[in-house]
Design a protein around this motif. Sequence first.
Motif, mmCIF file in Angstrom:
data_model
loop_
_atom_site.group_PDB
_atom_site.id
_atom_site.type_symbol
_atom_site.label_atom_id
_atom_site.label_comp_id
_atom_site.label_asym_id
_atom_site.label_seq_id
_atom_site.Cartn_x
_atom_site.Cartn_y
_atom_site.Cartn_z
ATOM 1 N N ALA A 79 25.786 23.553 20.334
ATOM 2 C CA ALA A 79 26.811 22.532 20.090
ATOM 3 C C ALA A 79 26.250 21.128 20.239
ATOM 4 N N ARG A 80 25.409 20.916 21.263
ATOM 5 C CA ARG A 80 24.813 19.586 21.452
ATOM 6 C C ARG A 80 23.818 19.275 20.339
ATOM 7 N N ALA A 81 23.059 20.269 19.913
ATOM 8 C CA ALA A 81 22.084 20.045 18.846
ATOM 9 C C ALA A 81 22.778 19.669 17.543
ATOM 10 N N GLY A 88 22.788 11.744 13.677
ATOM 11 C CA GLY A 88 21.500 11.156 13.314
ATOM 12 C C GLY A 88 20.613 10.841 14.493
ATOM 13 N N THR A 89 21.063 11.133 15.715
ATOM 14 C CA THR A 89 20.266 10.820 16.893
ATOM 15 C C THR A 89 19.203 11.868 17.181
ATOM 16 N N LEU A 90 19.389 13.091 16.695
ATOM 17 C CA LEU A 90 18.432 14.155 16.968
ATOM 18 C C LEU A 90 17.078 13.841 16.348
ATOM 19 N N MET A 91 17.084 13.480 15.071
ATOM 20 C CA MET A 91 15.831 13.203 14.373
ATOM 21 C C MET A 91 15.120 11.997 14.967
ATOM 22 N N TYR A 122 8.509 19.803 18.749
ATOM 23 C CA TYR A 122 9.214 20.924 19.389
ATOM 24 C C TYR A 122 9.581 20.569 20.836
ATOM 25 N N TYR A 123 8.633 20.049 21.587
ATOM 26 C CA TYR A 123 8.904 19.717 22.986
ATOM 27 C C TYR A 123 9.799 18.485 23.109
ATOM 28 N N ARG A 127 13.366 18.154 25.182
ATOM 29 C CA ARG A 127 13.629 17.101 26.161
ATOM 30 C C ARG A 127 14.926 16.370 25.828
ATOM 31 N N HIS A 128 15.124 16.106 24.545
ATOM 32 C CA HIS A 128 16.350 15.422 24.110
ATOM 33 C C HIS A 128 17.578 16.277 24.405
ATOM 34 N N LEU A 129 17.514 17.559 24.092
ATOM 35 C CA LEU A 129 18.656 18.437 24.343
ATOM 36 C C LEU A 129 18.911 18.615 25.834
ATOM 37 N N ASP A 130 17.848 18.665 26.633
ATOM 38 C CA ASP A 130 18.021 18.772 28.088
ATOM 39 C C ASP A 130 18.820 17.590 28.629
#
Length: 203
Positions: A79-81, A88-91, A122-123, A127-130
């Motif tokens: 859900a967060r991803a 647009g913050t993930l990329m 990948y890492y 970190r972003h999702l954490d």
Amino acid sequence: MSRSRQAAQLARHLTGATGAEVTLTYDTGACWTLAWTDGPTRDEMRAHLNTALASPRHSELRDRKLDLVRRLSQRAWAARAIASRRKGTLMDAVAAGAADHRALGVPLPRLGRQSADRTHEYYALHRHLDTLLETTSHPQRADLPEDEPLIAELLAAGTSVHPATGRSVCSEYDMAAALLAAEQAPAADQPPTLTAVRDPQET
């Protein structure tokens, strides 16, 4: 009232107050473990706990050490991803995090047989999702109704059959790989744009 009965009562109170199933179990000495999945952040749960402990109903637990353990579900990760990707913050976070580590010369972890296929992107994604999971209340909830089918798609992409048990297992590692491959959970109105950029020096 015994301390054990007060602990059960406190767990029920916090479950009702937070909307997350809370358990309170004895550990050792004066230590107890208060655990829940997804739901409120640790700071929010601590605030609820402090308010509850001020009540005479839970006075036997005031001098106990209560360790807060927040578990996170695969659903929350997905859900967060999806929410971050839609915004647009993930990329941006993946690109910035990977660039920082390359600039600093941070080596890639090489643990396990699959680690050779994992990049700085990948890492950086993990970190972003954490960070999002740690700071988001009830992270398992979709931000928008239209996120639901994409969350389901990402969960499906991260699910495989365990060779030893034959059971289906969903992994955030496989979901991360799917996101980086830009093969799953594309935006509804545009083609996938997130790709893993492999540095030739990482091979």
